[in-house]
Design an enzyme around this catalytic site. Structure first.
Site, PDB file in Angstrom:
ATOM      1  N   PHE A 125      13.327  32.527  14.940  1.00  0.00           N
ATOM      2  CA  PHE A 125      14.407  31.829  13.971  1.00  0.00           C
ATOM      3  C   PHE A 125      16.050  31.786  15.215  1.00  0.00           C
ATOM      4  CE2 PHE A 125      17.649  31.737  10.608  1.00  0.00           C
ATOM      5  CZ  PHE A 125      16.777  31.331   9.924  1.00  0.00           C
ATOM      6  N   ASP A 196      10.600  41.401  12.444  1.00  0.00           N
ATOM      7  CA  ASP A 196      11.790  40.245  11.203  1.00  0.00           C
ATOM      8  C   ASP A 196      10.684  39.928  10.547  1.00  0.00           C
ATOM      9  OD1 ASP A 196      13.169  38.791   9.972  1.00  0.00           O
ATOM     10  OD2 ASP A 196      14.636  38.208  11.612  1.00  0.00           O
ATOM     11  N   TYR A 221      16.695  37.489   0.186  1.00  0.00           N
ATOM     12  CA  TYR A 221      16.958  36.032  -0.557  1.00  0.00           C
ATOM     13  C   TYR A 221      15.301  35.110  -0.932  1.00  0.00           C
ATOM     14  CZ  TYR A 221      18.371  34.314   3.351  1.00  0.00           C
ATOM     15  OH  TYR A 221      18.641  34.400   4.752  1.00  0.00           O
ATOM     16  N   LYS A 222      14.762  35.547   0.135  1.00  0.00           N
ATOM     17  CA  LYS A 222      13.483  34.409   0.108  1.00  0.00           C
ATOM     18  C   LYS A 222      11.393  35.054  -0.777  1.00  0.00           C
ATOM     19  CE  LYS A 222      14.935  33.452   4.672  1.00  0.00           C
ATOM     20  NZ  LYS A 222      15.228  33.671   6.056  1.00  0.00           N
ATOM     21  N   ARG A 369       8.677  21.627   4.945  1.00  0.00           N
ATOM     22  CA  ARG A 369       8.281  23.121   5.111  1.00  0.00           C
ATOM     23  C   ARG A 369       7.291  23.401   3.486  1.00  0.00           C
ATOM     24  NH1 ARG A 369      11.798  28.140   6.383  1.00  0.00           N
ATOM     25  NH2 ARG A 369      12.886  26.791   5.428  1.00  0.00           N
TER      26      ARG A 369
HETATM   27  C1  PLP Z   1      16.080  33.138   7.263  1.00  0.00           C
HETATM   28  C2  PLP Z   1      15.635  34.243   8.333  1.00  0.00           C
HETATM   29  C3  PLP Z   1      16.969  35.046   8.641  1.00  0.00           C
HETATM   30  C4  PLP Z   1      18.693  34.528   8.341  1.00  0.00           C
HETATM   31  O1  PLP Z   1      18.666  35.339   8.266  1.00  0.00           O
HETATM   32  P1  PLP Z   1      20.476  35.762   7.438  1.00  0.00           P
HETATM   33  O2  PLP Z   1      21.409  36.445   8.583  1.00  0.00           O
HETATM   34  O3  PLP Z   1      20.318  36.426   6.249  1.00  0.00           O
HETATM   35  O4  PLP Z   1      21.319  34.385   7.449  1.00  0.00           O
HETATM   36  C5  PLP Z   1      16.707  35.435  10.384  1.00  0.00           C
HETATM   37  N1  PLP Z   1      15.781  35.646  10.093  1.00  0.00           N
HETATM   38  C6  PLP Z   1      14.865  34.803   9.950  1.00  0.00           C
HETATM   39  C7  PLP Z   1      13.744  34.646  11.111  1.00  0.00           C
HETATM   40  C8  PLP Z   1      14.879  34.401   9.017  1.00  0.00           C
HETATM   41  O5  PLP Z   1      13.857  33.270   8.590  1.00  0.00           O
END
Ligand code: PLP
Length: 410
Positions: A125, A196, A221-222, A369
């Site tokens: 990401f 992560d 939030y996921k 997705r």
């Molecule tokens: C959704 C996601 C993030 C989001 O990071 P935020 O700081 O909450 O915006 C980070 N890493 C991964 C792998 C994600 O899927």
């Protein structure tokens, strides 16, 4: 041929079927985007109403003590801990995933001062990779970011590497890494690991203790359904806590913030990962959302999630063979909780589906997705979603020009 009635029958046998009642799910919508923003748990509006009107409105500043606002980061961390195979004192809810990555990277690098590289995955990401760049500038330290393909990570674990930073489930493809094996390989070379868990927590069983993972971060939030911009979490293995300090030495990470001393002294425990004042409203929403996981077996969540993705792929093969490339691994051991498809008109197809009430999302350049959350999806939803995809592809409605116009958030 798989028929709709088979799916309804499977829903009747599903041991998790009742949990769906705990969510607000708008009628006419099939929600396949809980991997990006989980739906609203019914308990959340009630809790927020209470926090705002009573605790804030009436309790005012007294509520920091009287209803324990001050302990929310630890309380919420302790609720997340069993979902990721951690002890309650190893997890705290705070800040965003990106900020928590920053802390982990600084801490891990400071434990390996002589080493010259961070290894990660090419397809990670972007924020994870951006944070490495920022940390490099911030520390003024000369280290290389080595970006590998998923299959080449093990080969990149050499003894000049300080940190292996990976996302367990790839956000685009849904490929699941073997966290235990990779952590073991990293440790054999003295490399620290940062995992992560954005697309793992609440979606599949995670066992940080069994993997002996060093650091981890994840999203609220996921799959935890804490609401837009919910606080994230950070995990620091118990043995490392006394050796590591957050680079963000704000007063809430101090041993005694209300002593107001001049010099910084980190809290003796996981609270040292806090920085500023906790976001009480966001933490309260996440706290209420997490209660849904009480008594839920993550192995049952996993079994159902794989059954949903198997069904999704079987229906695609039956009805839409050759329309899409499936980029999510067929092997269940390598599959997260989503199905991702590739198509040159991916964005427009997702827009056409959303207009039919089938909400997935799009990740550039060409990935559609579909997140599959076991807590509220039914087998019949997957059946109906594929019917929708078939209709869009047959009618070619995705070629309608307005579907090609990109919004800011995809
Ligand atoms: C959704 C996601 C993030 C989001 O990071 P935020 O700081 O909450 O915006 C980070 N890493 C991964 C792998 C994600 O899927």
């Amino acid at each position: 041929m798989i028929c709709r009635n088979d799916c309804i029958h499977r829903d009747g046998q599903d041991p998790l079927r009742e949990i769906r009642q705990q969510f607000v799910l708008p009628p006419g919508i099939i929600y396949l985007d809980g991997n990006s923003l989980g739906p609203l748990p019914k308990a959340v509006p009630e809790r927020i109403e209470q926090v705002v009107r009573q605790e804030w409105g009436v309790g005012l500043i007294r509520s920091w003590n009287s209803v324990g606002w001050v302990d929310l980061p630890q309380k919420v961390g302790a609720k997340i801990a069993p979902l990721i195979g951690a002890q309650a004192n190893e997890v705290i809810a705070a800040d965003s995933t990106s900020i928590n990555l920053f802390k982990c990277l600084c801490m891990a690098l400071s434990l390996r001062p002589e080493r010259k590289a961070v290894v990660s995955e090419q397809s990670n990401f972007p924020t994870d990779l951006y944070m490495v760049e920022g940390v490099r500038q911030f520390l003024g330290r000369d280290f290389e970011l080595r970006l590998m393909d998923g299959d080449q990570i093990e080969a990149a674990l050499s003894d000049d590497v300080a940190v292996l930073m990976l996302t367990e489930v790839d956000f685009k493809t849904g490929r699941l890494h073997d966290m235990r094996r990779l952590t073991e390989k990293a440790h054999a070379k003295g490399i620290l690991t940062i995992w992560d868990l954005a697309h793992s927590t609440g979606a599949l069983p995670v066992d940080l203790a069994a993997a002996e993972a060093d650091f981890a971060v994840g999203c609220g939030y996921k799959y935890l359904n804490g609401g837009p911009g919910a606080p994230a979490f950070i995990f620091v293995k118990a043995e490392l806590q006394s050796q590591t300090r957050s680079p963000l030495t704000g007063w809430f990470g101090h041993a005694n913030p209300f002593d107001f001393t001049t010099a910084y002294k980190p809290a003796p425990d996981i609270r040292r990962q806090l920085c500023g004042t906790p976001a009480v409203i966001g933490l309260s929403a996440l706290d209420a959302a997490l209660d849904i996981f009480n008594g839920v077996s993550m192995s049952m969540v996993r079994t159902k999630s794989l059954a949903l993705s198997d069904l999704f792929m079987a229906l695609l093969a039956e009805r839409l063979e050759n329309e899409f490339d499936i980029v999510t691994p067929q092997d269940p051991a390598q599959r997260g909780s989503q199905v991702s498809l590739m198509h040159p008109h991916g964005y427009a197809i997702v827009q056409a589906l959303i207009e039919r009430g089938i909400i997935g999302d799009f990740r550039a350049p060409n990935i559609l997705r579909f997140g599959l959350a076991s807590l509220y999806l039914r087998f019949v939803d997957i059946f109906d979603a594929i019917e929708g995809v078939s209709a869009v592809m047959k009618e070619r409605s995705y070629l309608t020009p307005r579907y090609a116009m990109r919004a800011a958030v995809t």
